[in-house]
Scaffold this active site. Structure first.
Site, mmCIF file in Angstrom:
data_model
loop_
_atom_site.group_PDB
_atom_site.id
_atom_site.type_symbol
_atom_site.label_atom_id
_atom_site.label_comp_id
_atom_site.label_asym_id
_atom_site.label_seq_id
_atom_site.Cartn_x
_atom_site.Cartn_y
_atom_site.Cartn_z
ATOM 1 N N GLU A 177 -9.549 -43.229 15.515
ATOM 2 C CA GLU A 177 -8.897 -44.654 15.950
ATOM 3 C C GLU A 177 -7.507 -44.129 16.632
ATOM 4 O OE1 GLU A 177 -8.418 -47.387 13.069
ATOM 5 O OE2 GLU A 177 -7.309 -48.968 14.482
ATOM 6 N N LYS A 219 -12.744 -45.540 18.062
ATOM 7 C CA LYS A 219 -12.330 -46.849 17.874
ATOM 8 C C LYS A 219 -10.913 -47.113 18.589
ATOM 9 C CE LYS A 219 -10.768 -49.875 14.011
ATOM 10 N NZ LYS A 219 -11.126 -50.456 12.694
#
Ligand code: 13P
Length: 339
Positions: A177, A219
């Protein structure tokens, strides 16, 4: 490392019509969320809140996995079942946030790097024994005057790649992420440039650490206008620029992209996801891993009261279903009103 197992879990996380619930708020973040509804962040309230979310009837139709915080992975639901087991029984994969949050980078004002690599191999083994099938590590990139610097992108990309390698060694699917924050008055064009550079550097680092791309999930943040920019790009533009950015940087071997919501309203996050899927097919599944955009309406309805649990669960189920529809581009505003 079992590549087969990693790929199976990664694909299940981005199964058609499903996405991830991020419920891994750290102690500081959950306190801020609870402050907004004026309840205390006690162990009892945190457990009651997560219990409300995870036992919401029907959510397994739209939720493939839930990211937990360390405390929650070790906590039992109201009925005495450990949360990880409760989720697994519903066919939802339990995951775990393993980073230890951002710290300032010396000599680089306004920039941070995420910590948590020390001892991670041992922690991953423990988390796996507690039932975690996947993990999350969040890097935070700010846009501002002269930032982000290459040093910041490189340091964060390196940490993400080291984390991902340790996860895969432990048969845990890493969610990678790199979040480009929407705070600031920058234009959407600037956000697109920074997002592209961030992903380019991140994937170079992932390649250097020999990450098995088929066994990971990305992500990212969406490409949006800075929160304080006078021109707020519309839904179509956000979708087009985000897809262009991802197609330029994310290898097709990655099974799925699961966006964070980053402070967008619940409906905006759904609309953006829907628009992107309407523009498909894409080389990867285009999905969600929202915290605020899935939880906020339910949190407001819950207000910490047992009497509100059923109503809050209905609201949470509705949000999950709206995003499930957005996974195939079949969401419409009328579906909000219909409920
Ligand atoms: P938001 O969807 O609220 O941005 O949170 C996603 C997340 O997991 C941040 O790490």
């Amino acid at each position: 490392m079992s590549k087969e197992q990693l790929e199976k879990v990664a694909r299940a996380l981005v199964a058609k019509g499903k996405g991830i619930l991020a419920a891994d708020e750290s102690m500081g973040t959950i306190k801020r969320r609870f402050d907004s509804i004026q309840i205390e962040s006690s162990e009892t309230n945190r457990r009651a809140y997560r219990d409300m979310l995870f036992t919401a009837p029907g959510i397994e139709q739209a939720i493939s996995g839930v990211i937990l915080f360390d405390e929650t992975l070790r906590t039992k639901a109201n009925d005495g079942t450990p949360f990880a087991e409760l989720l697994a029984k519903k066919g939802i994969l339990p995951g775990i946030k393993v980073d230890k949050g951002p710290v300032d980078i010396p000599s680089f004002p306004g920039e941070v790097v995420t910590e948590g690599l020390d001892g991670l191999r041992g922690r991953l083994k423990e988390y796996r024994d507690l039932g975690a099938k996947f993990a999350k590590w969040r890097a935070v990139i700010s846009i501002g005057d002269g930032i982000p610097t290459y040093t910041c992108l490189k340091a964060n990309g390196h940490a993400l790649a080291r984390y991902a390698a340790l996860c895969q060694e432990a048969d845990i699917v890493p969610i990678v992420e790199p979040e480009v924050l929407l705070d600031g008055n920058h234009s959407i064009e600037h956000c697109q440039d920074v997002s592209e550079e961030t992903l380019r550097v991140t994937f170079a680092e992932l390649a250097e650490q020999r990450i098995y791309l088929e066994g990971m999930i990305l992500k990212p943040s969406m490409v949006v206008s800075g929160k304080d920019n006078s021109r707020q790009a519309g839904v179509e533009e956000v979708a087009e620029r985000t897809l262009r950015c991802l197609k330029r940087t994310v290898p097709a071997a990655v099974p799925g992209i699961a966006f964070l919501s980053g402070g967008q309203s619940a409906v905006s996050a759904t609309e953006h996801l829907n628009a992107m899927n309407k523009m498909g097919p894409h080389p990867w599944e285009v999905s969600f891993s929202y915290a605020r955009a899935l939880q906020d309406p339910a949190l407001k309805a819950w207000k910490g009261a047992t009497a509100n649990v059923a109503a809050a669960q209905k609201i949470f189920y509705h949000r999950a279903k709206m995003n499930s529809a957005a996974r195939s581009g079949s969401y419409s505003k009328e579906m909000e009103a219909a409920s």
